[in-house]
Design a protein around this motif. Structure first.
Motif, mmCIF file in Angstrom:
data_model
loop_
_atom_site.group_PDB
_atom_site.id
_atom_site.type_symbol
_atom_site.label_atom_id
_atom_site.label_comp_id
_atom_site.label_asym_id
_atom_site.label_seq_id
_atom_site.Cartn_x
_atom_site.Cartn_y
_atom_site.Cartn_z
ATOM 1 N N ARG A 7 -31.341 0.840 19.723
ATOM 2 C CA ARG A 7 -30.660 -0.136 19.925
ATOM 3 C C ARG A 7 -29.144 -0.017 20.420
ATOM 4 O O ARG A 7 -28.705 -0.635 21.246
ATOM 5 N N GLN A 8 -28.689 0.880 19.639
ATOM 6 C CA GLN A 8 -27.262 1.366 19.905
ATOM 7 C C GLN A 8 -27.213 1.744 21.380
ATOM 8 O O GLN A 8 -26.188 1.261 22.144
ATOM 9 N N LYS A 9 -27.996 2.554 21.834
ATOM 10 C CA LYS A 9 -28.157 3.376 23.137
ATOM 11 C C LYS A 9 -28.455 2.210 24.031
ATOM 12 O O LYS A 9 -27.652 2.299 25.322
ATOM 13 N N ARG A 14 -26.312 -1.014 28.673
ATOM 14 C CA ARG A 14 -26.085 -2.344 29.234
ATOM 15 C C ARG A 14 -24.478 -2.410 29.648
ATOM 16 O O ARG A 14 -24.086 -2.744 30.654
ATOM 17 N N MET A 15 -23.562 -1.995 28.769
ATOM 18 C CA MET A 15 -22.308 -1.862 29.058
ATOM 19 C C MET A 15 -21.868 -0.802 30.574
ATOM 20 O O MET A 15 -21.365 -1.251 31.401
ATOM 21 N N ASP A 16 -22.484 0.298 30.637
ATOM 22 C CA ASP A 16 -22.352 1.222 31.846
ATOM 23 C C ASP A 16 -22.849 0.247 33.166
ATOM 24 O O ASP A 16 -22.425 0.536 34.100
ATOM 25 N N LEU A 17 -24.055 -0.190 33.126
ATOM 26 C CA LEU A 17 -24.390 -0.822 34.230
ATOM 27 C C LEU A 17 -23.727 -2.075 34.700
ATOM 28 O O LEU A 17 -23.765 -2.070 35.864
ATOM 29 N N LEU A 18 -23.060 -2.598 33.727
ATOM 30 C CA LEU A 18 -22.333 -3.871 34.259
ATOM 31 C C LEU A 18 -20.957 -3.264 34.724
ATOM 32 O O LEU A 18 -20.505 -3.744 35.724
ATOM 33 N N ARG A 19 -20.715 -2.090 34.237
ATOM 34 C CA ARG A 19 -19.404 -1.508 34.916
ATOM 35 C C ARG A 19 -19.622 -1.129 36.100
ATOM 36 O O ARG A 19 -18.854 -1.228 37.028
ATOM 37 N N ILE A 20 -20.832 -0.362 36.554
ATOM 38 C CA ILE A 20 -20.964 0.041 37.826
ATOM 39 C C ILE A 20 -21.310 -0.952 38.871
ATOM 40 O O ILE A 20 -21.053 -0.946 39.964
ATOM 41 N N ILE A 21 -22.081 -1.921 38.357
ATOM 42 C CA ILE A 21 -22.257 -3.076 39.230
ATOM 43 C C ILE A 21 -20.929 -3.768 39.512
ATOM 44 O O ILE A 21 -20.744 -4.105 40.718
ATOM 45 N N HIS A 22 -20.240 -4.078 38.751
ATOM 46 C CA HIS A 22 -18.841 -4.533 38.969
ATOM 47 C C HIS A 22 -17.998 -3.818 39.905
ATOM 48 O O HIS A 22 -17.528 -4.328 41.036
ATOM 49 N N ARG A 23 -17.845 -2.589 39.865
ATOM 50 C CA ARG A 23 -17.145 -1.651 40.620
ATOM 51 C C ARG A 23 -17.735 -1.565 42.173
ATOM 52 O O ARG A 23 -17.086 -1.588 42.965
ATOM 53 N N ALA A 24 -19.181 -1.621 42.230
ATOM 54 C CA ALA A 24 -19.796 -1.466 43.407
ATOM 55 C C ALA A 24 -19.559 -3.043 44.146
ATOM 56 O O ALA A 24 -20.043 -2.681 45.281
ATOM 57 N N LYS A 25 -19.601 -4.074 43.246
ATOM 58 C CA LYS A 25 -19.704 -5.264 44.019
ATOM 59 C C LYS A 25 -20.991 -5.600 44.511
ATOM 60 O O LYS A 25 -21.221 -6.285 45.439
ATOM 61 N N THR A 26 -22.016 -4.998 43.951
ATOM 62 C CA THR A 26 -23.484 -5.388 44.367
ATOM 63 C C THR A 26 -24.228 -4.633 43.154
ATOM 64 O O THR A 26 -24.120 -3.964 42.467
ATOM 65 N N GLY A 27 -25.642 -5.430 43.211
ATOM 66 C CA GLY A 27 -26.511 -4.922 42.267
ATOM 67 C C GLY A 27 -27.520 -6.227 41.698
ATOM 68 O O GLY A 27 -27.031 -7.319 42.004
ATOM 69 N N HIS A 28 -28.384 -5.788 40.938
ATOM 70 C CA HIS A 28 -29.156 -6.590 40.365
ATOM 71 C C HIS A 28 -29.215 -6.579 39.018
ATOM 72 O O HIS A 28 -29.645 -6.022 38.332
ATOM 73 N N THR A 29 -28.325 -7.555 38.572
ATOM 74 C CA THR A 29 -27.745 -7.523 37.082
ATOM 75 C C THR A 29 -28.721 -8.038 36.139
ATOM 76 O O THR A 29 -29.059 -7.656 35.078
ATOM 77 N N GLY A 30 -29.252 -9.193 36.444
ATOM 78 C CA GLY A 30 -30.308 -9.873 35.522
ATOM 79 C C GLY A 30 -31.517 -8.930 34.992
ATOM 80 O O GLY A 30 -31.833 -8.845 33.757
ATOM 81 N N GLY A 31 -32.078 -8.353 35.951
ATOM 82 C CA GLY A 31 -33.106 -7.584 35.681
ATOM 83 C C GLY A 31 -33.053 -6.209 35.104
ATOM 84 O O GLY A 31 -33.911 -5.847 34.422
#
Length: 281
Positions: A7-9, A14-31
């Motif tokens: 659960r911790q992992k 989730r924190m990592d994927l939000l950061r890379i989507i934010h940085r790239a300005k693209t991605g499929h966040t919800g799924g």
């Protein structure tokens, strides 16, 4: 990993994927947020894999048929050491290997995927090869629920049952939302579990955001001799970020600076709570 560590992992991913989507300005966040617990359970507990030898002949195979939700997968592969973690921040940048769908030039990726409806057919072939070559590996295929409207999914389902591929696991990320709205409004699927059972699959329905339930389902394979397994993973789209959960807009919404800060704060609090729970034992 025990369940608390898993659960911790999942929170960290989730924190990592939000950061890379934010940085790239693209991605499929919800799924990507909805499938994180599924992938975490597979990669950190269930599958036989070796990041130092990604072509191990008897490795378990994972096919991300819903390849557009790749960000969680990139973050997990980097965390496990399939490629350097700093490469994550090249996601969707010019010249990167880490594009918006799985790319088999990256260690740990079996096939280029993302054209919906293709992944299960590929997985059927891999599972059949495992049987015929006597290697004993399992094949796990993650599909979206919107993807279930593709006819090729059901052709592959028939083939998997016909060849008695009990080393094959289909997983449906059943978050009930797709790009254009509710799955039941776009193309009604229910009773989806009964449809899969009628095609000759052993069907297990679980909370797809509960790592304990997921691990139990995956570790039971082969759950029914001579039958492939379908895990119906009921998930929440946008899971882990309160203001993104069950919001169709977050299918491919990129968080703003303020939304990223809010999301990371929520996830940091959840992570700290899990750490304290783990210390209590």
């Amino acid at each position: 990993m025990n369940s608390n560590a898993l659960r911790q992992k999942a929170v960290q991913i989730r924190m990592d994927l939000l950061r890379i989507i934010h940085r790239a300005k693209t991605g499929h966040t919800g799924g990507s947020l909805s499938n994180t617990d599924i992938l975490t359970s597979l990669y950190y507990r269930v599958m036989r894999i070796d990041p130092s030898n990604p072509k191990l002949p008897d490795r378990d195979r994972f096919i991300a048929s819903k390849g557009h939700s790749v960000e969680s997968l990139w973050c997990i592969l980097a965390d496990l050491g399939f490629f350097p973690k700093e490469e994550l921040f090249t996601y969707s940048q010019f010249g990167t290997r880490l594009i918006g769908h799985p790319n088999n030039k990256v260690p740990g990726i079996e096939m280029n995927t993302g054209a919906l409806g293709h992944g299960l057919a590929i997985s059927v072939g891999m599972a059949l090869a495992s049987k015929r070559d006597g290697l004993g590996y399992r094949v796990f295929c993650l599909m979206g629920d919107g993807e279930q409207a593709e006819g090729s999914v059901w052709e592959a389902a028939m083939a998997g049952a016909h060849y008695k591929l009990d080393n094959l696991v289909g997983i449906v990320d059943r978050n009930r939302l797709q790009i254009s709205g509710s799955t039941e409004e776009v193309m009604g699927l229910d009773p989806l579990d009964e449809k899969w059972a009628s095609f000759g699959w052993h069907v297990v329905t679980v909370d797809g955001n509960d790592v304990d339930a997921l691990v139990s389902a995956f570790e039971a394979v082969p759950a029914a001799s001579g039958k492939p397994t379908l895990v119906m993973a009921n998930t929440v789209k946008g899971k882990g970020v309160s203001f993104a959960e069950n919001v169709p807009h977050w299918h491919h919404h990129v968080p703003s600076d303020e939304e990223l800060d809010r999301a990371l704060a929520e996830l940091s609090a959840a992570l700290e709570s899990l750490r304290q729970e783990g210390e209590k034992g």
